[in-house]
Design a protein around this motif. Structure first.
Motif, short mmCIF file in Angstrom:
data_model
loop_
_atom_site.label_atom_id
_atom_site.label_comp_id
_atom_site.label_asym_id
_atom_site.label_seq_id
_atom_site.Cartn_x
_atom_site.Cartn_y
_atom_site.Cartn_z
N LEU A 113 0.84 -1.21 0.00
CA LEU A 113 0.00 0.00 0.00
C LEU A 113 0.87 1.26 0.00
O LEU A 113 0.59 2.22 -0.73
CB LEU A 113 -0.95 -0.02 1.21
N GLU A 114 1.94 1.26 0.80
CA GLU A 114 2.82 2.43 0.84
C GLU A 114 3.53 2.62 -0.49
O GLU A 114 3.69 3.75 -0.96
CB GLU A 114 3.80 2.30 2.01
N THR A 115 3.93 1.50 -1.10
CA THR A 115 4.57 1.59 -2.42
C THR A 115 3.62 2.23 -3.43
O THR A 115 4.04 2.96 -4.34
CB THR A 115 4.97 0.18 -2.90
N ASN A 116 2.31 1.97 -3.25
CA ASN A 116 1.31 2.52 -4.16
C ASN A 116 0.78 3.89 -3.74
O ASN A 116 -0.22 4.36 -4.27
CB ASN A 116 0.15 1.53 -4.30
N GLY A 117 1.45 4.52 -2.75
CA GLY A 117 1.15 5.90 -2.43
C GLY A 117 0.30 6.16 -1.20
O GLY A 117 0.02 7.31 -0.87
N HIS A 118 -0.13 5.10 -0.51
CA HIS A 118 -0.93 5.32 0.70
C HIS A 118 -0.04 5.79 1.85
O HIS A 118 1.10 5.32 1.99
CB HIS A 118 -1.62 4.01 1.12
N THR A 119 -0.55 6.69 2.66
CA THR A 119 0.18 7.12 3.84
C THR A 119 -0.57 6.65 5.09
O THR A 119 -1.80 6.66 5.13
CB THR A 119 0.33 8.64 3.88
N PHE A 120 0.21 6.25 6.08
CA PHE A 120 -0.35 5.66 7.30
C PHE A 120 -0.16 6.62 8.48
O PHE A 120 0.85 7.32 8.58
CB PHE A 120 0.33 4.32 7.60
N ASP A 121 -1.14 6.60 9.38
CA ASP A 121 -1.12 7.49 10.54
C ASP A 121 -0.91 6.75 11.85
O ASP A 121 -0.96 7.37 12.92
CB ASP A 121 -2.44 8.27 10.63
N SER A 122 -0.75 5.43 11.79
CA SER A 122 -0.63 4.66 13.04
C SER A 122 0.38 3.54 12.88
O SER A 122 0.87 3.26 11.77
CB SER A 122 -2.00 4.06 13.43
N ASP A 123 0.67 2.87 13.99
CA ASP A 123 1.56 1.70 13.99
C ASP A 123 0.76 0.40 13.88
O ASP A 123 1.34 -0.68 13.92
CB ASP A 123 2.33 1.63 15.32
N THR A 124 -0.54 0.47 13.78
CA THR A 124 -1.38 -0.71 13.93
C THR A 124 -1.40 -1.60 12.68
O THR A 124 -1.21 -1.13 11.57
CB THR A 124 -2.83 -0.33 14.23
N ASP A 125 -1.67 -2.89 12.93
CA ASP A 125 -1.98 -3.79 11.83
C ASP A 125 -3.33 -3.42 11.20
O ASP A 125 -3.53 -3.56 9.99
CB ASP A 125 -1.99 -5.25 12.32
N THR A 126 -4.23 -2.93 11.99
CA THR A 126 -5.59 -2.59 11.57
C THR A 126 -5.64 -1.63 10.39
O THR A 126 -6.51 -1.75 9.52
CB THR A 126 -6.33 -1.93 12.76
N GLU A 127 -4.74 -0.66 10.36
CA GLU A 127 -4.89 0.44 9.39
C GLU A 127 -4.78 -0.02 7.94
O GLU A 127 -5.21 0.71 7.03
CB GLU A 127 -3.89 1.57 9.70
N VAL A 128 -4.25 -1.22 7.69
CA VAL A 128 -4.25 -1.68 6.30
C VAL A 128 -5.68 -1.82 5.76
O VAL A 128 -5.91 -1.68 4.56
CB VAL A 128 -3.48 -3.02 6.11
N VAL A 129 -6.63 -2.11 6.64
CA VAL A 129 -7.99 -2.44 6.16
C VAL A 129 -8.65 -1.24 5.45
O VAL A 129 -9.12 -1.39 4.32
CB VAL A 129 -8.87 -2.98 7.31
N PRO A 130 -8.71 -0.05 6.07
CA PRO A 130 -9.33 1.06 5.34
C PRO A 130 -8.60 1.40 4.04
O PRO A 130 -9.24 1.80 3.06
CB PRO A 130 -9.30 2.22 6.34
N HIS A 131 -7.29 1.23 4.01
CA HIS A 131 -6.56 1.53 2.77
C HIS A 131 -6.86 0.49 1.68
O HIS A 131 -6.94 0.83 0.49
CB HIS A 131 -5.06 1.64 3.04
N LEU A 132 -7.02 -0.78 2.07
CA LEU A 132 -7.42 -1.80 1.10
C LEU A 132 -8.82 -1.50 0.55
O LEU A 132 -9.09 -1.66 -0.64
CB LEU A 132 -7.41 -3.19 1.75
N ILE A 133 -9.71 -1.05 1.44
CA ILE A 133 -11.07 -0.68 1.00
C ILE A 133 -10.99 0.49 0.02
O ILE A 133 -11.67 0.51 -1.02
CB ILE A 133 -11.95 -0.33 2.23
N GLU A 134 -10.15 1.46 0.33
CA GLU A 134 -9.99 2.63 -0.55
C GLU A 134 -9.55 2.20 -1.95
O GLU A 134 -10.10 2.67 -2.96
CB GLU A 134 -8.96 3.58 0.07
N ASP A 135 -8.57 1.29 -2.02
CA ASP A 135 -8.12 0.80 -3.33
C ASP A 135 -9.26 0.14 -4.09
O ASP A 135 -9.42 0.35 -5.30
CB ASP A 135 -6.98 -0.21 -3.15
N ALA A 136 -10.03 -0.69 -3.40
CA ALA A 136 -11.13 -1.40 -4.06
C ALA A 136 -12.19 -0.41 -4.56
O ALA A 136 -12.74 -0.57 -5.66
CB ALA A 136 -11.75 -2.41 -3.10
N LEU A 137 -12.47 0.62 -3.78
CA LEU A 137 -13.43 1.64 -4.22
C LEU A 137 -12.92 2.34 -5.48
O LEU A 137 -13.69 2.60 -6.41
CB LEU A 137 -13.67 2.67 -3.11
#
Ligand code: GLU
Length: 173
Positions: A113-137
């Motif tokens: 996700l980071e390679t594809n330009g997403h930026t993260f605001d936390s250290d959590t494993d959880t935060e991948v989920v909203p970014h995966l949803i964003e890609d699918a949308l």
């Protein structure tokens, strides 16, 4: 052990339902708490510490909507903090996610996700989920399909819930 609550229903009642639900889950133990309420945009409030600290931080009377999710966190990835507290969002702030458990393959997903330009605001494993949803949308999926496609990418054990800014539906798996 964390707790999750989701609610959709009567306008202006969502926040009260979420906070009452979180209070009822306090006995399970937790280190932080947060809520997201959808009302054409997402109102997100989260705090390290007790549900009462979250309540104290809420703006008076200004959080309304017809769908929402709440979370009490027992941290596994990233220390207890305001920024690691759930809910977590995508880059655009269109979807909010809460999660209980561990996403075993989160690092590989995050690297992609980071390679594809997403930026993260936390250290959590959880935060991948909203970014995966964003890609699918962005690839044309509707809310339900995007949620399903994101969950299909996860390895591990989890309960997860999401709300979108522009919808009255709560999605859960
Ligand atoms: N693994 C997630 C985190 O560290 C969720 C922990 C939980 O179940 O509360 O934020």
């Amino acid at each position: 052990m964390c707790g999750i609550i989701g609610y959709t229903g009567e306008e202006n009642g969502v926040l009260d339902v979420l906070l009452t639900g979180l209070s009822g889950l306090e006995y399970r133990g937790y280190d932080s708490a947060g809520v997201a309420v959808a009302d054409s945009s997402l109102a997100i409030h989260k705090r390290e510490g007790e549900v009462s600290a979250l309540e104290d931080a809420l703006p008076d009377g200004s959080v309304s909507g017809e769908a929402g999710i709440g979370h009490t966190r027992w941290s596994t990835h990233g220390p207890p903090s305001d920024y690691n507290a759930h809910p977590h969002t995508d880059c655009s702030g269109h979807v909010a996610v809460v999660h209980n458990g561990i996403i075993e393959n989160y690092q590989a997903l995050r690297d992609d996700l980071e390679t594809n330009g997403h930026t993260f605001d936390s250290d959590t494993d959880t935060e991948v989920v909203p970014h995966l949803i964003e890609d699918a949308l962005e690839e044309g999926a509707d809310h339900e399909a995007a949620f399903r496609q994101a969950v299909d990418r996860l390895d591990g054990s989890y309960a997860v819930a999401a709300v979108f800014a522009t919808s009255e539906t709560v999605y859960a798996a």
